[in-house]
Motif scaffolding. Structure first.
Motif, PDB file in Angstrom:
ATOM      1  N   PRO A 137       0.810  -1.083   0.085  1.00 29.44           N
ATOM      2  CA  PRO A 137       0.071  -0.012   0.066  1.00 29.44           C
ATOM      3  C   PRO A 137       0.828   1.236   0.053  1.00 29.44           C
ATOM      4  O   PRO A 137       1.787   1.380   0.671  1.00 29.44           O
ATOM      5  CB  PRO A 137      -0.826  -0.197   1.445  1.00 29.44           C
ATOM      6  CG  PRO A 137      -0.701  -1.636   1.767  1.00 29.44           C
ATOM      7  CD  PRO A 137       0.548  -2.049   1.118  1.00 29.44           C
ATOM      8  N   HIS A 138       0.336   2.144  -0.905  1.00 29.71           N
ATOM      9  CA  HIS A 138       1.285   3.364  -0.809  1.00 29.71           C
ATOM     10  C   HIS A 138       0.648   4.550   0.223  1.00 29.71           C
ATOM     11  O   HIS A 138      -0.113   5.585  -0.168  1.00 29.71           O
ATOM     12  CB  HIS A 138       0.959   3.975  -2.185  1.00 29.71           C
ATOM     13  CG  HIS A 138       1.500   2.942  -3.378  1.00 29.71           C
ATOM     14  ND1 HIS A 138       2.725   3.319  -3.775  1.00 29.71           N
ATOM     15  CD2 HIS A 138       0.954   1.994  -3.940  1.00 29.71           C
ATOM     16  CE1 HIS A 138       2.865   2.357  -4.587  1.00 29.71           C
ATOM     17  NE2 HIS A 138       1.953   1.649  -4.945  1.00 29.71           N
ATOM     18  N   PHE A 139       0.938   4.181   1.426  1.00 31.64           N
ATOM     19  CA  PHE A 139       0.439   5.152   2.190  1.00 31.64           C
ATOM     20  C   PHE A 139       1.170   5.356   3.575  1.00 31.64           C
ATOM     21  O   PHE A 139       2.054   4.555   3.536  1.00 31.64           O
ATOM     22  CB  PHE A 139      -0.980   4.862   2.709  1.00 31.64           C
ATOM     23  CG  PHE A 139      -1.448   3.848   3.606  1.00 31.64           C
ATOM     24  CD1 PHE A 139      -1.447   3.761   4.816  1.00 31.64           C
ATOM     25  CD2 PHE A 139      -1.653   2.512   3.026  1.00 31.64           C
ATOM     26  CE1 PHE A 139      -1.701   2.680   5.824  1.00 31.64           C
ATOM     27  CE2 PHE A 139      -1.908   1.538   3.660  1.00 31.64           C
ATOM     28  CZ  PHE A 139      -1.789   1.589   4.981  1.00 31.64           C
ATOM     29  N   ASP A 234     -10.756  -1.950   8.223  1.00 28.48           N
ATOM     30  CA  ASP A 234     -11.883  -2.198   7.287  1.00 28.48           C
ATOM     31  C   ASP A 234     -12.299  -1.060   6.359  1.00 28.48           C
ATOM     32  O   ASP A 234     -13.650  -0.978   5.994  1.00 28.48           O
ATOM     33  CB  ASP A 234     -13.046  -2.815   8.120  1.00 28.48           C
ATOM     34  CG  ASP A 234     -13.641  -2.051   8.924  1.00 28.48           C
ATOM     35  OD1 ASP A 234     -13.246  -1.057   9.495  1.00 28.48           O
ATOM     36  OD2 ASP A 234     -14.634  -2.384   9.577  1.00 28.48           O
ATOM     37  N   TRP A 235     -11.557  -0.225   6.455  1.00 28.39           N
ATOM     38  CA  TRP A 235     -11.794   1.029   5.729  1.00 28.39           C
ATOM     39  C   TRP A 235     -12.304   0.936   4.270  1.00 28.39           C
ATOM     40  O   TRP A 235     -13.247   1.581   3.697  1.00 28.39           O
ATOM     41  CB  TRP A 235     -10.563   2.031   6.034  1.00 28.39           C
ATOM     42  CG  TRP A 235     -11.063   3.618   5.767  1.00 28.39           C
ATOM     43  CD1 TRP A 235     -11.316   4.260   6.695  1.00 28.39           C
ATOM     44  CD2 TRP A 235     -11.203   4.429   4.720  1.00 28.39           C
ATOM     45  NE1 TRP A 235     -11.632   5.569   6.550  1.00 28.39           N
ATOM     46  CE2 TRP A 235     -11.566   5.609   4.957  1.00 28.39           C
ATOM     47  CE3 TRP A 235     -11.183   4.062   3.309  1.00 28.39           C
ATOM     48  CZ2 TRP A 235     -11.854   6.756   4.293  1.00 28.39           C
ATOM     49  CZ3 TRP A 235     -11.430   5.277   2.510  1.00 28.39           C
ATOM     50  CH2 TRP A 235     -11.915   6.524   2.937  1.00 28.39           C
ATOM     51  N   ILE A 236     -11.493   0.043   3.633  1.00 29.04           N
ATOM     52  CA  ILE A 236     -11.821   0.191   2.161  1.00 29.04           C
ATOM     53  C   ILE A 236     -13.150  -0.664   1.986  1.00 29.04           C
ATOM     54  O   ILE A 236     -14.005  -0.346   1.054  1.00 29.04           O
ATOM     55  CB  ILE A 236     -10.796  -0.781   1.442  1.00 29.04           C
ATOM     56  CG1 ILE A 236      -9.557   0.187   1.327  1.00 29.04           C
ATOM     57  CG2 ILE A 236     -11.314  -1.373   0.029  1.00 29.04           C
ATOM     58  CD1 ILE A 236      -8.335  -0.586   0.632  1.00 29.04           C
ATOM     59  N   THR A 237     -13.191  -1.611   3.002  1.00 27.33           N
ATOM     60  CA  THR A 237     -14.808  -2.461   2.914  1.00 27.33           C
ATOM     61  C   THR A 237     -15.843  -1.654   3.189  1.00 27.33           C
ATOM     62  O   THR A 237     -16.921  -1.461   2.446  1.00 27.33           O
ATOM     63  CB  THR A 237     -14.846  -3.534   4.031  1.00 27.33           C
ATOM     64  OG1 THR A 237     -13.621  -4.520   3.666  1.00 27.33           O
ATOM     65  CG2 THR A 237     -15.872  -4.326   4.050  1.00 27.33           C
ATOM     66  N   LYS A 238     -15.625  -0.679   4.190  1.00 22.49           N
ATOM     67  CA  LYS A 238     -16.790   0.410   4.295  1.00 22.49           C
ATOM     68  C   LYS A 238     -16.991   1.186   3.517  1.00 22.49           C
ATOM     69  O   LYS A 238     -18.028   2.127   3.499  1.00 22.49           O
ATOM     70  CB  LYS A 238     -16.569   0.914   5.643  1.00 22.49           C
ATOM     71  CG  LYS A 238     -16.621  -0.040   7.145  1.00 22.49           C
ATOM     72  CD  LYS A 238     -16.433   0.697   8.235  1.00 22.49           C
ATOM     73  CE  LYS A 238     -16.644  -0.062   9.527  1.00 22.49           C
ATOM     74  NZ  LYS A 238     -16.450   0.703  10.807  1.00 22.49           N
ATOM     75  N   ASN A 239     -16.159   1.692   2.558  1.00 25.10           N
ATOM     76  CA  ASN A 239     -16.167   2.692   1.673  1.00 25.10           C
ATOM     77  C   ASN A 239     -16.107   2.211   0.046  1.00 25.10           C
ATOM     78  O   ASN A 239     -17.029   2.861  -0.601  1.00 25.10           O
ATOM     79  CB  ASN A 239     -14.722   3.509   1.683  1.00 25.10           C
ATOM     80  CG  ASN A 239     -14.856   4.911   0.975  1.00 25.10           C
ATOM     81  OD1 ASN A 239     -15.015   4.886  -0.174  1.00 25.10           O
ATOM     82  ND2 ASN A 239     -15.447   5.945   1.841  1.00 25.10           N
ATOM     83  N   HIS A 300      -3.159   5.689  -3.074  1.00 24.79           N
ATOM     84  CA  HIS A 300      -2.420   5.452  -1.776  1.00 24.79           C
ATOM     85  C   HIS A 300      -2.623   4.224  -1.226  1.00 24.79           C
ATOM     86  O   HIS A 300      -1.713   3.855  -0.339  1.00 24.79           O
ATOM     87  CB  HIS A 300      -3.100   6.374  -0.885  1.00 24.79           C
ATOM     88  CG  HIS A 300      -2.851   7.887  -1.009  1.00 24.79           C
ATOM     89  ND1 HIS A 300      -1.551   8.601  -0.977  1.00 24.79           N
ATOM     90  CD2 HIS A 300      -3.736   8.896  -1.664  1.00 24.79           C
ATOM     91  CE1 HIS A 300      -1.536   9.966  -1.086  1.00 24.79           C
ATOM     92  NE2 HIS A 300      -2.865   9.984  -1.864  1.00 24.79           N
ATOM     93  N   LEU A 301      -3.567   3.594  -1.804  1.00 24.83           N
ATOM     94  CA  LEU A 301      -3.568   1.986  -1.023  1.00 24.83           C
ATOM     95  C   LEU A 301      -3.548   0.892  -2.016  1.00 24.83           C
ATOM     96  O   LEU A 301      -3.407  -0.089  -1.593  1.00 24.83           O
ATOM     97  CB  LEU A 301      -5.278   2.046  -0.434  1.00 24.83           C
ATOM     98  CG  LEU A 301      -5.343   2.980   0.760  1.00 24.83           C
ATOM     99  CD1 LEU A 301      -6.897   2.767   1.297  1.00 24.83           C
ATOM    100  CD2 LEU A 301      -4.449   3.096   1.866  1.00 24.83           C
TER     101      LEU A 301
END
Length: 537
Positions: A137-139, A234-239, A300-301
């Protein structure tokens, strides 16, 4: 004279494609599709043009349409696979390569079909191999509990800044604190999304929650994309999944979740006539804001800036088109995404991501031409100059003007500085010196555009010094910038001691240039150099 047929237009497009005139060929195929929208070949050919123009999201759309029209069309699947490859979408690329192979005859292949089979097999093997490589991940990871992040410090400064009044409205504290406030509101709304069993819903699950998550998330990013951060696994899952807030809002607002800009332009105008602005306005807003979020996630991710750039390119394209088509429509009808300030900020984000994409593929033959970066930056500066001559009378919060008027100008100047510095690296001695001198000039202008306590002021002063060292400027001029940089660093450190730029080596770069300035002044004091001598390489 009779109008050309779809076949004639296709043949003209093929000839232009052979000459690698992808723009001209794309226009011919588009005209042909307007006459015959059931031709898989036309869509596959246009996909090849978009692929050649590095517009791979559009290429995917066209290639998918080709496979829908003719599921047995091997070349349609191969164009889809190649476009997926360019987006580093290895799993779906492998699926498309396999479909391309499945569409070929099993036996008695002609020489051309055998060449296709060899190509598709190689594509499948490559996609499968790349899909097994772990993604990095690019963050940047921060420790939020320390209380030393820019938005935390900035928020704590606001009472003092409010008391000081307008003279402190230019502080970067206003910019990052308001950006982070909006972004965290969006995260809060995102977290409100709930799933409940429902017998009549798809999959037996219904979703409920706020329809404001995307608005606040992207409001924060357009104010200052440095506010992009999260501490949820779980940020990506929620978004951004089928169960995420983006899908929820896109479904609720009837947004265009998977269509390309050209399709959306057609459908939006049609729906406007049928349903009106109350239906179209939120649909367009969610569509554009979802692209902005997707660009940040990709950059970024996931796969990096080259993919993220394509989503921002779509956003800019649709926003500029809408502003032109509906230029006489009131803002309250067409929506905030078509306001000058919103577009200006998205264009700024596009410029920065274009630069980041160039870094992944640098050089004179880059897929991300530096000339394009410079032209876009100059165009943005012209737009800002026009806007400054007729400022809005709308009451805004402190930091608004910085976020949407001043900082975009700083970004544009820094991109032009980057253009000159990069092109100088590929030029002969004299033109290289001129290029580095121009780069220093624009980096200095960028630095002076930012707030005195913003990290970008110090950083771009440092970039200007890098250029000056290569441009053969005098030690006197070099030291003048070093003095400015010394004064900027303490002000920057009050808010920006910790940041993504800092973790990327900002402070090492600054200290290296200051040490060079110290060493030069020491040599001047010893009489070994004079202030008029050029900075030695």
């Amino acid at each position: 004279m009779s109008e050309p047929t779809a076949t004639q237009l296709k043949d003209e497009g093929n000839e232009l494609f052979r000459k690698q005139d992808y723009v001209g060929a794309l226009a011919k195929y588009t005209e042909a599709i307007a006459l015959d929208d059931k031709s898989a070949v036309l869509y596959a050919n246009r996909a090849a043009c978009n692929h050649g123009l590095n517009r791979n999201l559009d290429a995917v759309d066209d290639a998918k349409m080709a496979t829908v029209i003719d599921p047995g069309y091997a070349k349609g699947w191969s164009r889809l696979a190649a476009s997926r490859d360019a987006l580093a979408d290895w799993e779906r690329s492998a699926e498309a390569w396999q479909k391309a192979l499945d569409a070929l005859p099993k036996t008695n292949l002609s020489p051309a079909e055998q060449r296709q089979k060899d190509q598709y097999s190689a594509g499948l093997d490559a996609a499968q191999a790349r899909g097994k490589v772990p993604r990095d991940p690019h963050f940047i990871r921060f420790k939020a509990g320390d209380g030393n992040l820019p938005w935390q410090i900035a928020t704590g400064m606001l009472p003092e800044l409010r008391q000081a009044g307008p003279e402190k409205y230019s502080s970067s504290a206003w910019v990052i604190s308001h950006a982070y406030e909006d972004f965290t509101k969006g995260v809060g709304f995102m977290n409100e999304l709930k799933s409940v069993p429902h017998s009549q819903a798809p999959g037996g699950i219904a979703y409920g929650g706020s329809l404001m998550a995307l608005t606040y998330l992207t409001n924060g990013l357009t104010r200052d994309e440095r506010a992009f951060c999260f501490n949820q696994p779980d940020w990506i899952t929620k978004n951004h999944t089928d169960q995420g807030s983006v899908t929820f809002e896109a479904t609720a607002r009837r947004a265009w979740h998977s269509d390309g800009p050209e399709t959306i332009k057609e459908l939006a105008q049609k729906r406007l006539k049928e349903k009106g602005w109350n239906d179209v306005r939120p649909a367009l807003s969610v569509t554009v804001r979802a692209w902005i979020m997707r660009s940040m996630l990709e950059s970024h991710l996931k796969e990096g800036p080259a993919v993220g750039l394509q989503f921002l390119t779509r956003a800019v394209d649709l926003l500029e088109w809408g502003r032109n088509v509906w230029k006489n429509v009131a803002n309250e009808d067409r929506g905030k995404i078509f306001q000058d300030t919103f577009l200006r900020s998205v264009r700024s984000m596009h410029l920065k991501m274009f630069m980041d994409a160039y870094v992944t593929d640098p050089g004179l033959n880059s897929k991300f031409p530096l000339e394009h970066l410079k032209e876009e930056a100059e165009d943005l500066l012209k737009e800002i100059d026009i806007a400054s001559k007729s400022p809005s009378k709308e009451e805004v919060d402190p930091g608004f003007v910085s976020s949407f008027c001043i900082y975009p100008a700083g970004i544009a100047h820094s991109m032009i500085g980057f253009y000159h510095a990069q092109t100088a690296r590929y030029s002969d001695d004299l033109f290289a010196c001129i290029g580095f001198a121009n780069g220093a000039k624009d980096y200095m202008q960028a630095a002076k555009t930012y707030s005195e306590d913003d990290e970008y002021r110090a950083f771009y002063l440092c970039c200007a010094m890098d250029c000056m060292r290569n441009a053969g400027v005098s030690i006197r001029d070099f030291n003048k910038v070093a003095i400015e940089l010394r004064g900027a660093v303490p002000k920057m450190m009050k808010i920006w001691a910790v940041s993504a730029l800092q973790q990327g080596g900002r402070d090492d770069k600054i200290q290296a240039n200051l040490r060079i300035a110290d060493d030069l002044m020491k040599l001047v004091a010893e009489g070994k150099l004079t202030m008029e001598d050029p900075v030695p390489l």
